[in-house]
Design a protein around this motif. Structure first.
Motif, PDB file in Angstrom:
ATOM      1  N   PRO A 137      32.506  15.907  27.062  1.00  0.00           N
ATOM      2  CA  PRO A 137      31.417  16.882  26.900  1.00  0.00           C
ATOM      3  C   PRO A 137      31.379  17.525  25.517  1.00  0.00           C
ATOM      4  O   PRO A 137      30.302  17.904  25.038  1.00  0.00           O
ATOM      5  CB  PRO A 137      31.727  17.918  27.986  1.00  0.00           C
ATOM      6  N   ASP A 138      32.536  17.654  24.874  1.00  0.00           N
ATOM      7  CA  ASP A 138      32.589  18.262  23.539  1.00  0.00           C
ATOM      8  C   ASP A 138      32.905  17.222  22.470  1.00  0.00           C
ATOM      9  O   ASP A 138      33.461  17.548  21.414  1.00  0.00           O
ATOM     10  CB  ASP A 138      33.631  19.375  23.498  1.00  0.00           C
ATOM     11  N   ALA A 139      32.523  15.987  22.716  1.00  0.00           N
ATOM     12  CA  ALA A 139      32.821  14.904  21.770  1.00  0.00           C
ATOM     13  C   ALA A 139      32.049  15.061  20.473  1.00  0.00           C
ATOM     14  O   ALA A 139      31.062  15.805  20.387  1.00  0.00           O
ATOM     15  CB  ALA A 139      32.481  13.554  22.408  1.00  0.00           C
ATOM     16  N   SER A 140      32.513  14.314  19.461  1.00  0.00           N
ATOM     17  CA  SER A 140      31.774  14.240  18.195  1.00  0.00           C
ATOM     18  C   SER A 140      31.659  12.788  17.763  1.00  0.00           C
ATOM     19  O   SER A 140      32.516  11.958  18.083  1.00  0.00           O
ATOM     20  CB  SER A 140      32.447  15.064  17.093  1.00  0.00           C
ATOM     21  N   ILE A 141      30.578  12.505  17.051  1.00  0.00           N
ATOM     22  CA  ILE A 141      30.307  11.176  16.504  1.00  0.00           C
ATOM     23  C   ILE A 141      30.061  11.339  15.013  1.00  0.00           C
ATOM     24  O   ILE A 141      29.320  12.240  14.596  1.00  0.00           O
ATOM     25  CB  ILE A 141      29.072  10.553  17.167  1.00  0.00           C
ATOM     26  N   ALA A 172      23.142  16.548  22.320  1.00  0.00           N
ATOM     27  CA  ALA A 172      23.774  17.869  22.363  1.00  0.00           C
ATOM     28  C   ALA A 172      24.146  18.240  23.807  1.00  0.00           C
ATOM     29  O   ALA A 172      23.395  17.921  24.736  1.00  0.00           O
ATOM     30  CB  ALA A 172      22.818  18.908  21.788  1.00  0.00           C
ATOM     31  N   PRO A 173      25.338  18.844  23.988  1.00  0.00           N
ATOM     32  CA  PRO A 173      26.218  19.469  22.998  1.00  0.00           C
ATOM     33  C   PRO A 173      27.204  18.530  22.300  1.00  0.00           C
ATOM     34  O   PRO A 173      28.032  18.996  21.513  1.00  0.00           O
ATOM     35  CB  PRO A 173      26.979  20.496  23.821  1.00  0.00           C
ATOM     36  N   VAL A 174      27.165  17.227  22.597  1.00  0.00           N
ATOM     37  CA  VAL A 174      27.918  16.298  21.754  1.00  0.00           C
ATOM     38  C   VAL A 174      27.390  16.428  20.335  1.00  0.00           C
ATOM     39  O   VAL A 174      26.174  16.479  20.103  1.00  0.00           O
ATOM     40  CB  VAL A 174      27.755  14.847  22.250  1.00  0.00           C
ATOM     41  N   ARG A 175      28.304  16.505  19.365  1.00  0.00           N
ATOM     42  CA  ARG A 175      27.903  16.676  17.967  1.00  0.00           C
ATOM     43  C   ARG A 175      27.800  15.309  17.286  1.00  0.00           C
ATOM     44  O   ARG A 175      28.650  14.447  17.496  1.00  0.00           O
ATOM     45  CB  ARG A 175      28.914  17.546  17.218  1.00  0.00           C
ATOM     46  N   VAL A 176      26.757  15.143  16.483  1.00  0.00           N
ATOM     47  CA  VAL A 176      26.551  13.905  15.740  1.00  0.00           C
ATOM     48  C   VAL A 176      26.284  14.244  14.287  1.00  0.00           C
ATOM     49  O   VAL A 176      25.360  15.015  13.982  1.00  0.00           O
ATOM     50  CB  VAL A 176      25.376  13.079  16.297  1.00  0.00           C
ATOM     51  N   ASN A 177      27.091  13.699  13.388  1.00  0.00           N
ATOM     52  CA  ASN A 177      26.942  13.922  11.955  1.00  0.00           C
ATOM     53  C   ASN A 177      27.069  12.593  11.216  1.00  0.00           C
ATOM     54  O   ASN A 177      27.402  11.561  11.812  1.00  0.00           O
ATOM     55  CB  ASN A 177      28.008  14.915  11.459  1.00  0.00           C
ATOM     56  N   VAL A 178      26.813  12.635   9.920  1.00  0.00           N
ATOM     57  CA  VAL A 178      26.831  11.432   9.088  1.00  0.00           C
ATOM     58  C   VAL A 178      27.647  11.712   7.837  1.00  0.00           C
ATOM     59  O   VAL A 178      27.556  12.803   7.252  1.00  0.00           O
ATOM     60  CB  VAL A 178      25.400  11.005   8.686  1.00  0.00           C
ATOM     61  N   VAL A 179      28.426  10.749   7.409  1.00  0.00           N
ATOM     62  CA  VAL A 179      29.111  10.820   6.128  1.00  0.00           C
ATOM     63  C   VAL A 179      28.499   9.764   5.211  1.00  0.00           C
ATOM     64  O   VAL A 179      28.282   8.623   5.613  1.00  0.00           O
ATOM     65  CB  VAL A 179      30.638  10.642   6.284  1.00  0.00           C
ATOM     66  N   ALA A 180      28.159  10.162   3.977  1.00  0.00           N
ATOM     67  CA  ALA A 180      27.443   9.295   3.043  1.00  0.00           C
ATOM     68  C   ALA A 180      28.200   9.243   1.714  1.00  0.00           C
ATOM     69  O   ALA A 180      27.888   9.975   0.773  1.00  0.00           O
ATOM     70  CB  ALA A 180      26.020   9.808   2.822  1.00  0.00           C
ATOM     71  N   PRO A 181      29.199   8.359   1.616  1.00  0.00           N
ATOM     72  CA  PRO A 181      30.017   8.320   0.394  1.00  0.00           C
ATOM     73  C   PRO A 181      29.258   7.736  -0.795  1.00  0.00           C
ATOM     74  O   PRO A 181      28.280   6.997  -0.646  1.00  0.00           O
ATOM     75  CB  PRO A 181      31.179   7.398   0.774  1.00  0.00           C
ATOM     76  N   THR A 194      33.372  22.509  14.872  1.00  0.00           N
ATOM     77  CA  THR A 194      32.705  22.583  16.170  1.00  0.00           C
ATOM     78  C   THR A 194      31.320  23.217  16.126  1.00  0.00           C
ATOM     79  O   THR A 194      30.628  23.249  17.146  1.00  0.00           O
ATOM     80  CB  THR A 194      33.581  23.342  17.177  1.00  0.00           C
ATOM     81  N   TYR A 195      30.885  23.713  14.974  1.00  0.00           N
ATOM     82  CA  TYR A 195      29.541  24.285  14.859  1.00  0.00           C
ATOM     83  C   TYR A 195      28.687  23.506  13.863  1.00  0.00           C
ATOM     84  O   TYR A 195      27.696  24.006  13.345  1.00  0.00           O
ATOM     85  CB  TYR A 195      29.614  25.767  14.468  1.00  0.00           C
ATOM     86  N   THR A 196      29.077  22.268  13.590  1.00  0.00           N
ATOM     87  CA  THR A 196      28.326  21.413  12.662  1.00  0.00           C
ATOM     88  C   THR A 196      27.786  20.210  13.417  1.00  0.00           C
ATOM     89  O   THR A 196      28.557  19.434  13.987  1.00  0.00           O
ATOM     90  CB  THR A 196      29.223  20.929  11.514  1.00  0.00           C
ATOM     91  N   THR A 197      26.464  20.054  13.411  1.00  0.00           N
ATOM     92  CA  THR A 197      25.847  18.877  14.018  1.00  0.00           C
ATOM     93  C   THR A 197      24.513  18.592  13.334  1.00  0.00           C
ATOM     94  O   THR A 197      23.854  19.504  12.827  1.00  0.00           O
ATOM     95  CB  THR A 197      25.668  19.044  15.542  1.00  0.00           C
ATOM     96  N   GLY A 198      24.146  17.314  13.293  1.00  0.00           N
ATOM     97  CA  GLY A 198      22.904  16.911  12.647  1.00  0.00           C
ATOM     98  C   GLY A 198      22.957  16.970  11.131  1.00  0.00           C
ATOM     99  O   GLY A 198      21.919  16.906  10.470  1.00  0.00           O
ATOM    100  N   SER A 199      24.152  17.041  10.569  1.00  0.00           N
ATOM    101  CA  SER A 199      24.320  17.182   9.129  1.00  0.00           C
ATOM    102  C   SER A 199      24.794  15.880   8.487  1.00  0.00           C
ATOM    103  O   SER A 199      25.397  15.037   9.148  1.00  0.00           O
ATOM    104  CB  SER A 199      25.342  18.287   8.808  1.00  0.00           C
ATOM    105  N   THR A 200      24.530  15.745   7.191  1.00  0.00           N
ATOM    106  CA  THR A 200      25.061  14.647   6.398  1.00  0.00           C
ATOM    107  C   THR A 200      25.888  15.217   5.265  1.00  0.00           C
ATOM    108  O   THR A 200      25.412  16.074   4.513  1.00  0.00           O
ATOM    109  CB  THR A 200      23.934  13.770   5.822  1.00  0.00           C
ATOM    110  N   LEU A 201      27.129  14.755   5.145  1.00  0.00           N
ATOM    111  CA  LEU A 201      27.997  15.146   4.036  1.00  0.00           C
ATOM    112  C   LEU A 201      28.036  14.022   3.011  1.00  0.00           C
ATOM    113  O   LEU A 201      28.124  12.846   3.376  1.00  0.00           O
ATOM    114  CB  LEU A 201      29.412  15.429   4.527  1.00  0.00           C
TER     115      LEU A 201
END
Length: 237
Positions: A122-126, A163-172, A221-228
């Motif tokens: 339930p609190d997973a992240s991708i 949501a509430p699973v968090r999904v973010n992107v890393v862009a090196p 735990t409060y970051t989602t929908g973001s790209t770093l």
């Protein structure tokens, strides 16, 4: 106690490069790591060195993805850097080669998430993998640029749906590591020299620096929908 202590981290593309570095760091943080990829020799060696488990998976084959995730009880964190594709100009690439970033990098990650969903905590992240070319094209490679931008849009869309699973992107940006190690030295140095000139920090990155960003996204735990963008400021020049 680490936020990853006792948690299950799954990495598709974990046998080498950035994926392997994230796996190594996750193990050090106390996570149980499960590696996936297409090359059993690499996966077996990495898993033995880390004390991880592994399974062959092809992210372009949905039956393979279903079997991979079906063997797992739970996924707390998923990272999907594995992809193989051809990059080049519109005028030169065949349609098949031009489509290859979408086949492996976009649809591969899309379908990996689709098959992971039933196993997500339930609190997973991708964390999806894009690239700084999404916002600053490095040259004539429009399909590749578009694919990276699409992955970032996918991350935002999945963050809303899951949501509430968090999904973010890393862009090196350009990273001195496994991806470049097998390329001719003159090609590698010319590319690195250009990147050093084009970025604010005047150097190429390290795999460990991308892993820093991924581990941050696992634990924030409060970051989602973001790209770093661990790109040394390339996107800002």
């Amino acid at each position: 106690m680490s936020a990853l202590e006792g948690r299950t981290v799954v990495i598709i593309g974990g046998g080498s490069g950035i994926g392997l570095e994230v796996a190594r760091r996750s193990v050090l943080e106390g996570a149980k790591v499960h590696l996936g990829g297409r090359t059993p020799e690499k996966l077996a060696a990495a898993a033995e060195a880390l004390g991880a488990t592994w399974q062959v998976v092809d992210s372009t084959d949905q039956d393979s993805l279903a079997a991979f995730f079906g063997a797992l009880d739970r996924v707390d964190h998923l990272f999907t850097p594995g992809a193989s594709y051809t990059v080049g100009p519109l005028r030169e690439l065949s349609d098949e080669d031009a489509a290859s970033p979408f086949v492996t990098k976009f649809w591969g990650q899309y379908h990996a998430v689709k098959h992971a969903v039933p196993r997500l905590a339930p609190d997973a992240s991708i964390v999806l993998m894009s690239g700084a070319a999404s916002v600053r094209p490095p040259g004539a490679a429009p399909a590749y640029v578009a694919c990276n931008a699409a992955v970032e849009g996918l991350g935002r869309g999945l963050a809303v749906e899951l949501a509430p699973v968090r999904v973010n992107v890393v862009a090196p940006g350009t990273i001195d590591g496994n991806l470049w190690a097998g390329r001719p030295a003159d090609v590698r140095e010319a590319s690195f020299a250009q990147y050093r000139a084009d970025t604010l920090l005047h150097r190429v990155g390290k795999e460990s620096e991308v892993a820093d960003a991924v581990l941050y996204l696992f634990g924030s735990t409060y970051t989602t929908g973001s790209t770093l963008y661990p790109d040394g400021g390339y996107a800002l020049r």
